[in-house]
Structure formats: structure tokens, C-alpha cells
Design a protein around this motif. Structure first.
Motif, PDB file in Angstrom:
ATOM      1  N   ASN A 176      -0.645  51.582 -21.029  1.00  0.00           N
ATOM      2  CA  ASN A 176       0.600  51.261 -21.719  1.00  0.00           C
ATOM      3  C   ASN A 176       1.402  52.547 -21.918  1.00  0.00           C
ATOM      4  OD1 ASN A 176       2.638  50.471 -23.397  1.00  0.00           O
ATOM      5  ND2 ASN A 176       1.326  49.311 -24.796  1.00  0.00           N
ATOM      6  N   THR A 177       2.573  52.608 -21.278  1.00  0.00           N
ATOM      7  CA  THR A 177       3.363  53.848 -21.309  1.00  0.00           C
ATOM      8  C   THR A 177       4.006  54.112 -22.670  1.00  0.00           C
ATOM      9  OG1 THR A 177       5.336  52.652 -20.630  1.00  0.00           O
ATOM     10  CG2 THR A 177       3.986  53.597 -18.862  1.00  0.00           C
ATOM     11  N   GLY A 178       4.139  53.051 -23.483  1.00  0.00           N
ATOM     12  CA  GLY A 178       4.852  53.219 -24.759  1.00  0.00           C
ATOM     13  C   GLY A 178       6.360  53.145 -24.558  1.00  0.00           C
ATOM     14  N   ASP A 179       6.776  52.898 -23.316  1.00  0.00           N
ATOM     15  CA  ASP A 179       8.201  52.763 -23.015  1.00  0.00           C
ATOM     16  C   ASP A 179       8.530  51.290 -22.811  1.00  0.00           C
ATOM     17  OD1 ASP A 179       9.032  55.531 -22.894  1.00  0.00           O
ATOM     18  OD2 ASP A 179       7.772  55.684 -21.114  1.00  0.00           O
ATOM     19  N   LEU A 180       9.798  50.953 -23.067  1.00  0.00           N
ATOM     20  CA  LEU A 180      10.274  49.594 -22.841  1.00  0.00           C
ATOM     21  C   LEU A 180      11.166  49.572 -21.614  1.00  0.00           C
ATOM     22  CD1 LEU A 180      11.419  48.585 -26.439  1.00  0.00           C
ATOM     23  CD2 LEU A 180       9.371  47.802 -25.243  1.00  0.00           C
ATOM     24  N   GLY A 181      11.061  48.505 -20.832  1.00  0.00           N
ATOM     25  CA  GLY A 181      11.925  48.419 -19.658  1.00  0.00           C
ATOM     26  C   GLY A 181      11.825  47.058 -19.031  1.00  0.00           C
ATOM     27  N   TYR A 182      12.465  46.920 -17.873  1.00  0.00           N
ATOM     28  CA  TYR A 182      12.371  45.651 -17.141  1.00  0.00           C
ATOM     29  C   TYR A 182      12.374  45.921 -15.643  1.00  0.00           C
ATOM     30  CZ  TYR A 182      17.459  45.993 -16.323  1.00  0.00           C
ATOM     31  OH  TYR A 182      18.697  46.409 -15.928  1.00  0.00           O
ATOM     32  N   LEU A 183      11.931  44.927 -14.899  1.00  0.00           N
ATOM     33  CA  LEU A 183      11.975  44.994 -13.436  1.00  0.00           C
ATOM     34  C   LEU A 183      13.106  44.084 -12.977  1.00  0.00           C
ATOM     35  CD1 LEU A 183       8.153  44.622 -12.715  1.00  0.00           C
ATOM     36  CD2 LEU A 183       9.504  46.683 -12.309  1.00  0.00           C
ATOM     37  N   ASP A 184      13.906  44.516 -12.016  1.00  0.00           N
ATOM     38  CA  ASP A 184      14.934  43.603 -11.514  1.00  0.00           C
ATOM     39  C   ASP A 184      14.330  42.719 -10.414  1.00  0.00           C
ATOM     40  OD1 ASP A 184      14.947  45.030  -9.139  1.00  0.00           O
ATOM     41  OD2 ASP A 184      16.915  45.944  -9.442  1.00  0.00           O
TER      42      ASP A 184
ATOM     43  N   ILE B  80       5.479  44.275 -16.661  1.00  0.00           N
ATOM     44  CA  ILE B  80       6.196  44.339 -17.933  1.00  0.00           C
ATOM     45  C   ILE B  80       5.545  43.338 -18.871  1.00  0.00           C
ATOM     46  CG2 ILE B  80       8.435  44.016 -19.091  1.00  0.00           C
ATOM     47  CD1 ILE B  80       8.381  46.393 -17.119  1.00  0.00           C
ATOM     48  N   GLY B  81       5.121  43.838 -20.025  1.00  0.00           N
ATOM     49  CA  GLY B  81       4.535  42.969 -21.044  1.00  0.00           C
ATOM     50  C   GLY B  81       3.104  42.591 -20.733  1.00  0.00           C
ATOM     51  N   ASP B  82       2.395  42.217 -21.757  1.00  0.00           N
ATOM     52  CA  ASP B  82       1.017  41.759 -21.603  1.00  0.00           C
ATOM     53  C   ASP B  82       0.851  40.556 -22.534  1.00  0.00           C
ATOM     54  OD1 ASP B  82      -1.529  41.820 -20.640  1.00  0.00           O
ATOM     55  OD2 ASP B  82      -2.290  43.140 -22.215  1.00  0.00           O
ATOM     56  N   PRO B  83       0.961  39.303 -22.061  1.00  0.00           N
ATOM     57  CA  PRO B  83       1.023  38.864 -20.662  1.00  0.00           C
ATOM     58  C   PRO B  83       2.372  39.211 -20.001  1.00  0.00           C
ATOM     59  CG  PRO B  83       1.243  36.986 -22.137  1.00  0.00           C
ATOM     60  CD  PRO B  83       0.960  38.169 -23.003  1.00  0.00           C
ATOM     61  N   LYS B  84       2.267  39.189 -18.651  1.00  0.00           N
ATOM     62  CA  LYS B  84       3.371  39.601 -17.797  1.00  0.00           C
ATOM     63  C   LYS B  84       4.653  38.795 -18.047  1.00  0.00           C
ATOM     64  CE  LYS B  84       3.791  40.074 -12.861  1.00  0.00           C
ATOM     65  NZ  LYS B  84       3.109  39.914 -11.600  1.00  0.00           N
ATOM     66  N   MET B  85       5.785  39.507 -18.048  1.00  0.00           N
ATOM     67  CA  MET B  85       7.072  38.830 -18.273  1.00  0.00           C
ATOM     68  C   MET B  85       7.832  38.684 -16.957  1.00  0.00           C
ATOM     69  SD  MET B  85       7.974  41.054 -21.537  1.00  0.00           S
ATOM     70  CE  MET B  85       8.700  40.227 -22.883  1.00  0.00           C
TER      71      MET B  85
ATOM     72  N   VAL C 238      12.925  42.343 -20.974  1.00  0.00           N
ATOM     73  CA  VAL C 238      12.510  43.675 -21.427  1.00  0.00           C
ATOM     74  C   VAL C 238      11.194  43.587 -22.193  1.00  0.00           C
ATOM     75  CG1 VAL C 238      13.146  45.658 -22.851  1.00  0.00           C
ATOM     76  CG2 VAL C 238      14.910  44.448 -21.558  1.00  0.00           C
ATOM     77  N   GLY C 239      10.268  44.457 -21.854  1.00  0.00           N
ATOM     78  CA  GLY C 239       8.990  44.522 -22.561  1.00  0.00           C
ATOM     79  C   GLY C 239       8.345  45.875 -22.348  1.00  0.00           C
ATOM     80  N   GLU C 240       7.123  46.028 -22.831  1.00  0.00           N
ATOM     81  CA  GLU C 240       6.428  47.301 -22.656  1.00  0.00           C
ATOM     82  C   GLU C 240       6.046  47.507 -21.188  1.00  0.00           C
ATOM     83  OE1 GLU C 240       3.694  48.500 -26.183  1.00  0.00           O
ATOM     84  OE2 GLU C 240       3.864  46.324 -26.172  1.00  0.00           O
ATOM     85  N   ILE C 241       6.153  48.733 -20.740  1.00  0.00           N
ATOM     86  CA  ILE C 241       5.859  49.038 -19.332  1.00  0.00           C
ATOM     87  C   ILE C 241       4.381  49.414 -19.208  1.00  0.00           C
ATOM     88  CG2 ILE C 241       6.447  50.520 -17.355  1.00  0.00           C
ATOM     89  CD1 ILE C 241       9.163  51.063 -18.779  1.00  0.00           C
ATOM     90  N   PHE C 242       3.652  48.638 -18.409  1.00  0.00           N
ATOM     91  CA  PHE C 242       2.239  48.925 -18.136  1.00  0.00           C
ATOM     92  C   PHE C 242       2.116  49.402 -16.691  1.00  0.00           C
ATOM     93  CE2 PHE C 242       2.082  46.067 -21.679  1.00  0.00           C
ATOM     94  CZ  PHE C 242       0.938  46.403 -22.389  1.00  0.00           C
TER      95      PHE C 242
END
Ligand code: ATP
Ligand code: MG
Length: 489
Positions: free
Chosen positions: A361-369, A321-326, A331-335
Motif C-alpha cells: 500500500n503506497t499510502g497514495d490515492l489515485g485512479y487508473l483510466d 486501486i483499492g482493496d477490494p479492487k475498484m 479514486v482509491g488507495e494505490i496498491f
């Protein structure tokens, strides 16, 4: 090393290994792998004789049918790339896709009026047998392109996606592992073959040696009957289809049904909960045309504890998630990275979708739990920023959809002088509801800034040819075509 006689064709390999095993079922008919290989050869011989030599790519415009499947497999035996055209597109739209892919040969299930530079063939119904000694085996080379599809065009002009056999193979093997597929499985689907969620099932059958059951359109009664008859062990559906099927499903479940794979677009929580209540082993998933279908999925036995999750990465897939990684939870862009992800778009367009170190880059936003499960929140282009606060339209839509009078809902951000953007909702209702009723309902679950400032009742939502809500149209004047009335003022 001794040369081997192993065919490169996945279909011919299956026909050699287990000729009598069922490969393909349609209505009351069925074809074993050896019969399917024979049919593919008839179509290969026919197309080989009618398509000009050195043709690299042809476009296919067809409804689901056995002949459509025989055509695809026949073209693959010839080593020809198949560009699948969405049959629900307008002529202008599919002609654009052919021009963009520089495809000048069209195979269709009915004659079509096409410009002069396009050559055309219609799919034949019957063809003479081909002796095994004449079988053609020029396809299925790992790095060769098997299929070309255009993305759904939800966020803009559709992008051409070249999917290689290696991409499809990686997807098939990862799916085999995540679903514990065996050659005794039979995978049922109503999805169109021109969509990756449909085509990928055929490729899995050819690569893994399992059977597919192609339904003749979406008929909940026929699907329920095939589940009762224990014909199908895996079923693929999109959320709206499962929603329609649910009332027909038995409350006791179906013991032979291993997995109901749900994907193709956002998955609503009420549908997941209702399916679980009926003991249906659903597997929510997330994927794209660019990833050759699902790339993350929730194992069936974990769904109840992970409601709302899109899933864990399948074998060989990496997500950040995110670039740099979050950090987890942010929540950030999903790679993503993985062997089923395409290497570039057709004509090398939109190269900006890949980072220098190979992340897509998927163009989608999300997060990892904390457990590494992915949650998809929204498309970046659909995120609403109101007074500096992020509003994920899906969160508001999920709340709206849990109201008993609301059948469908879409939330978009409208420009606003004071707040920058404010959420606006478009709803399709199944029974009458007033603004006051909805407002008091929304106040219970959503912070004030997330509550839609305008609500419109529509008779239908604008959708892409693959059934996704075209939110960008709800931001243009075109939206008035869909609105029945504003819900109060
Ligand atoms: P375009 O790229 O042309 O705008 P599209 O993205 O809709 O069209 P597809 O490849 O058919 O084209 O769809 C992939 C998209 O579908 C994903 O990027 C995501 O936005 C959405 N999607 C798929 N599965 C899920 C899911 N489980 N939850 C939320 N969204 C999903
Ligand atoms: Mg997309």
C-alpha cells in the motif's frame, strides 16, 4: 557443471565485457569500466583493511563526488551494505537513522563529531593501485541488501528501506525496456546519490553497461551546454529543477536527448506543458524509495495525450486501486506489486503496509483510466474532507500554480467546526496579488467548496531534506515561521 569464472560483481562483469567503454563522467574527467573497476578495488582494499571484519553495514555521509562513487562500489565489492545518509539532514536526524539501523560505522567526506560508539573514517582522495589478481568479488548477491535509505519523512518519521540487488536489478531491467536504453546511452543527473532517484542511475549503469554523467550540482548553464555538446542522451530531474532549467533550453530541442525522466514527487502540469512546447522528450513517472525509484512512467510519445498521468506500470509491475479492487476512474488507495518493491521495512516495522496477499500500500490515492494509466491525486494523509466532499490538495495547487503571480503553493485541510475541514493555501508569490484578484481567478476553475478559505503569503514553504513540502508542519504552530502575511481577510 564446469565452474565459471564470471565475477558476481556487476562492475567487474562490465569491465570484462567492454573495458574501454565510458562508465562515469564528472566535470572534464571520465573513467572507463575497467578504470572504474580498478578504482572500486582500491577503495575496497582500503575499506577492507580499516573496517572491522564481519561488519555488515556502514553508513555513508557524502556529497556527490567521484570518491563517493568509488566508495559505494568498493563497499559493494566487499559485500557490505551501504546506508546512505541524506547530507541535508540535521545531526540529530541522521544519528537517529544510524541508531534505528543499528549502524555503528560511518564513512564521511569530512570528519564529523559523533558519539563514542560510532567508528569513523573519512573518504580518501587517492589510493594505490591493486593488481587484478587481488580483485575482491564478494558482493552483488541477488538477495543481499545493496543500499539502505530512509523515506523522505514527508508524512511522519522516516522509515528504513532495505533495497536488495534483486530489487535494483528489476528496476534497471524494467527501465531499460521502458526507455529503450542501449549501451551507447549516457545518463546525466544532478540528483544526490543519497536519494534513490540518484543511486538507481548508478545501479543501472553497472547492471546495463551504460555511462553516467554526474553533474557537480545544479547549474542550468552547464546542463544546457552538455545537451548542446550531445554528451547526455537521458537526463533525470525533479520538477522544480526542470522548472528552473526550462528558460535555458533551446526551443528547437536536442536531437540526441531520448528522454528527460521527471519524478521524485508531484509533477505540475505547467512544467509538462512548457517542456512539450520546447520539444523536450519528457517522461513523467511515479515511484518511491520503497520501489527503488520509478515504477510507472508515461512513454515520451504519449505525454501530450496524457497530461497529468503518472504513467503505465513498468515491466513486471502490477497496480490495483483499492482493496477490494475498484473500477477505472474511481479514486482509491494505490496498491502495487513487483520485483523492485522491497519486501519489508527495516526492523520489520510497519508490516501493515503489505496486504496478506502481498500487495504494497503506497499510502497514495489515485485512479487508473480506461487505458490503464495511473493518476496520482494525493497522499491519503493529505486528503481534505470538507462537508463530506473530497478535496485533493494537488488539484487546488495546480490551479494556484497556473496563476502568473504564484511560484509555489501548498494546500492543507484546517479543522473547521461547520465543515470538518476547509482548504487553506500557502503561496509564494513572484509579484503582488490581492485577495480579490485571486478569489475571482479561483472562482473560474474551482467549485466553491474547493476554494481556499484562507490564503497566506509565505517567504518559503517548509520542506524535507529532499525538497518535498512538509505539509504536516503547516498544520502546527510552526507554520507562523513561514508566513509573511495573510492575504486580506
Ligand atoms: P515518507 O514515506 O517518509 O512520508 P515520502 O513518501 O515523501 O516520505 P519518498 O519515497 O521520497 O518518501 O517519496 C515517495 C512519494 O512521493 C510517493 O509515495 C508519492 O506520494 C510522491 N510521488 C512520487 N512521484 C509522484 C508523482 N509522479 N506524482 C505525485 N506524487 C508522487
Ligand atoms: Mg512514503
Amino acid at each position: 557443471m564446469q565452474p565459471t569464472n564470471k565475477p558476481s560483481s556487476w562492475l567487474q562483469q562490465q569491465a570484462l565485457l567492454h573495458p574501454e567503454r565510458p562508465a562515469f563522467l564528472w566535470k572534464k574527467e571520465s573513467w572507463s569500466f575497467s578504470l572504474l573497476a580498478q578504482l572500486a578495488q582500491r577503495y575496497a582494499a582500503y575499506y577492507g583493511a580499516h573496517i572491522p571484519q564481519n561488519t555488515k553495514r556502514v553508513a555513508l555521509f557524502s556529497k556527490n563526488s567521484p570518491e563517493c562513487y568509488f566508495s559505494i562500489t568498493g563497499l559493494w565489492e566487499l559485500g557490505i551494505e551501504v546506508q546512505l545518509l541524506n547530507r541535508r539532514l540535521t545531526e540529530q536526524e541522521w544519528l537517529f537513522q544510524m541508531a534505528d539501523a543499528q549502524t555503528i560505522f560511518l564513512i564521511s567526506d569530512e570528519p564529523l563529531a559523533v558519539p563514542d560508539f560510532i567508528q569513523q573514517l573519512t573518504i580518501p582522495k587517492t589510493l594505490p593501485a591493486v593488481p587484478e589478481t587481488h580483485y575482491i568479488d564478494k558482493g552483488y548477491q541477488e538477495q543481499a541488501i545493496a543500499s539502505i535509505m530512509y523515506t523522505s519523512g514527508t508524512t511522519g518519521r522516516p522509515k528504513g528501506v532495505p533495497q536488495s540487488f534483486a530489487n535494483h536489478q528489476a528496476s534497471a531491467l524494467a527501465t531499460q525496456q521502458s526507455m529503450h536504453l542501449t549501451q551507447a546511452d549516457c545518463w546525466g543527473f544532478v540528483l544526490p546519490l543519497f536519494h534513490i532517484s540518484g543511486l538507481s542511475i548508478l545501479l543501472r549503469s553497472l547492471r546495463l553497461g551504460l555511462a553516467v554523467y554526474l553533474y557537480d550540482g545544479f547549474d542550468p548553464i552547464a546542463i544546457e551546454e552538455s545537451l548542446q555538446a550531445k554528451q547526455v542522451t537521458v537526463l533525470s530531474l525533479v520538477t522544480s529543477a526542470l522548472q528552473q532549467l526550462l528558460p535555458y533550453l533551446s526551443a528547437t530541442g536536442y536531437p540526441q536527448l531520448k528522454t528527460l525522466l521527471l519524478g521524485g514527487g508531484p509533477i505540475t502540469r505547467p512544467v509538462v506543458q512548457q517542456a512539450l512546447a520546447k520539444n523536450i522528450p519528457i517522461m513523467p513517472s511515479f515511484g518511491m524509495t520503497e520501489t527503488c525509484s520509478q515504477i510507472v512512467a508515461v512513454p515520451t510519445d504519449e505525454v501530450a495525450g496524457k497530461i497529468g498521468a503518472a504513467g503505465y506500470p513498468l515491466h513486471g509491475v502490477a497496480i490495483k486501486i483499492g482493496d477490494p479492487k475498484m473500477a477505472p476512474g474511481e479514486v482509491g488507495e494505490i496498491f502495487i506489486q513487483g520485483p523492485s518493491v522491497i519486501q519489508s521495512y527495516l526492523n520489520h516495522s510497519q508490516t501493515s503496509a503489505w496486504t496478506q496477499d502481498g500487495w504494497f500500500n503506497t499510502g497514495d490515492l489515485g485512479y487508473l483510466d480506461g487505458d490503464g494509466a495511473l493518476y496520482v491525486k494525493s497522499r491519503l494523509s493529505e486528503l481534505i474532507i470538507s462537508g463530506g466532499e473530497n478535496i485533493y490538495p494537488s488539484e487546488v495547487e495546480q490551479v494556484l500554480l497556473q496563476h502568473p503571480s504564484i511560484q509555489e503553493a501548498a494546500v492543507v485541510g484546517r479543522e473547521d467546526v461547520r465543515w470538518g475541514q476547509v482548504p487553506t493555501a500557502y503561496i509564494q508569490v513572484s509579484s503582488q496579488v490581492t485577495l480579490a484578484m485571486l478569489q475571482s481567478y479561483l472562482q473560474q476553475s474551482l467549485a466553491t467548496y474547493k476554494q481556499p478559505k484562507e490564503i497566506y503569503v509565505v517567504h518559503a514553504l517548509p520542506k524535507t531534506a529532499s525538497g518535498k513540502v512538509l505539509k504536516r508542519l503547516l498544520l502546527t504552530e510552526e507554520r507562523v515561521k513561514y508566513i509573511d502575511y495573510p492575504l486580506g481577510t
